[in-house]
Design a protein around this motif. Structure first.
Motif, PDB file in Angstrom:
ATOM      1  N   ARG A   4     -35.047 -10.150 -25.631  1.00  9.38           N
ATOM      2  CA  ARG A   4     -35.297 -11.440 -24.976  1.00  9.38           C
ATOM      3  C   ARG A   4     -36.282 -12.276 -25.782  1.00  9.38           C
ATOM      4  N   ILE A   7     -34.679 -14.112 -28.697  1.00 15.55           N
ATOM      5  CA  ILE A   7     -33.901 -15.292 -28.320  1.00 15.55           C
ATOM      6  C   ILE A   7     -34.829 -16.419 -27.869  1.00 15.55           C
ATOM      7  N   THR A 109     -21.217 -22.728 -18.582  1.00 17.93           N
ATOM      8  CA  THR A 109     -22.004 -23.590 -19.453  1.00 17.93           C
ATOM      9  C   THR A 109     -21.134 -24.583 -20.209  1.00 17.93           C
ATOM     10  N   HIS A 136     -31.295 -18.818 -22.125  1.00 19.51           N
ATOM     11  CA  HIS A 136     -29.996 -19.484 -22.103  1.00 19.51           C
ATOM     12  C   HIS A 136     -29.927 -20.684 -23.057  1.00 19.51           C
ATOM     13  N   ARG A 139     -27.480 -21.070 -26.399  1.00 20.02           N
ATOM     14  CA  ARG A 139     -26.060 -21.201 -26.062  1.00 20.02           C
ATOM     15  C   ARG A 139     -25.792 -22.548 -25.386  1.00 20.02           C
ATOM     16  N   ARG A 183     -29.040  -9.495 -19.510  1.00 15.60           N
ATOM     17  CA  ARG A 183     -28.914 -10.951 -19.611  1.00 15.60           C
ATOM     18  C   ARG A 183     -29.037 -11.416 -21.054  1.00 15.60           C
ATOM     19  N   LYS A 186     -25.764 -10.766 -22.692  1.00 19.19           N
ATOM     20  CA  LYS A 186     -24.808 -11.790 -22.249  1.00 19.19           C
ATOM     21  C   LYS A 186     -24.970 -13.068 -23.076  1.00 19.19           C
ATOM     22  N   GLU A 187     -26.201 -13.474 -23.341  1.00 18.61           N
ATOM     23  CA  GLU A 187     -26.435 -14.692 -24.130  1.00 18.61           C
ATOM     24  C   GLU A 187     -25.971 -14.519 -25.575  1.00 18.61           C
ATOM     25  N   TRP A 188     -26.229 -13.368 -26.179  1.00 18.60           N
ATOM     26  CA  TRP A 188     -25.756 -13.119 -27.551  1.00 18.60           C
ATOM     27  C   TRP A 188     -24.225 -13.180 -27.604  1.00 18.60           C
TER      28      TRP A 188
END
Length: 195
Positions: A4, A7, A109, A136, A139, A183, A186-188
């Motif tokens: 996290r 990111i 998104t 988030h 992305r 989570r 999921k973003e990657w």
């Protein structure tokens, strides 16, 4: 935590007074669930509800004149759209109805970006403050830029804030860390597949 942090580091926390000025702030759903009377009469503020609070701060700091709340109906969370649920909260934070606009049809998104881009095009606006979680943001920013918009990130909901790097308890598994890692993954994946 490290995934996290990797990111989120691209979009560090800032105070509202330090954020750029733009004609509009766009707040992405994901943090406020619908009221479900008679069990729950008010929206449920989830872990990502900070984004609505931050958008209100941006408005009150004079950084934007309008706020677009973007998010459709998730039947698992109630019957109102996320945008409508966020409107209830942001009104309570002192943002007047005249400054609030809803995009209540998107369910991901990419759709947030497409539907908001149409709205902004009608207004003759091509610049925006994008308000979503730091996790988030990469992305989401990519999706809005793909619509030809100039995006100034206004990241919030920072999770990687643990200042204690060595603690014996960090060696034990915990549900929050597992959820946060899920989570982040999921973003990657979302960045890779473009959704």
């Amino acid at each position: 935590m490290h995934v996290r942090a990797a990111i989120e580091s691209a979009h560090p926390a800032r105070l509202a007074v330090d954020v750029e000025v733009a004609p509009v702030a766009v707040v992405l759903g994901g943090g406020v669930a619908s009221p479900v009377p008679p069990a729950r009469f008010m929206p449920d503020l989830g872990r990502a509800a900070d984004r609505v609070w931050f958008a209100a701060q941006l408005f009150h700091a004079g950084k934007v004149e309008r706020i677009v709340l973007s998010g459709g109906v998730d039947s698992r969370l109630g019957s109102l759209s996320e945008a409508e649920s966020m409107r209830i909260f942001i009104r309570d934070l002192g943002v007047p109805d005249a400054a609030i606009h809803l995009e209540s049809t998107s369910i991901n998104t990419r759709q947030n970006a497409v539907h908001v881009a149409h709205l902004l095009n009608d207004w003759g606006v091509d610049r925006l403050l994008l308000v979503t979680s730091a996790l988030h943001m990469p992305r989401a920013k990519r999706q809005f830029e793909a619509q030809g918009l100039i995006v100034f990130p206004a990241a919030t909901d920072h999770e990687a804030v643990d200042t204690v790097w060595w603690d014996i308890r960090r060696l034990l598994p915990d549900a929050d860390s597992l959820d946060g890692s899920g989570r982040a993954i999921k973003e990657w994946i979302g960045l890779w597949v473009g959704k």
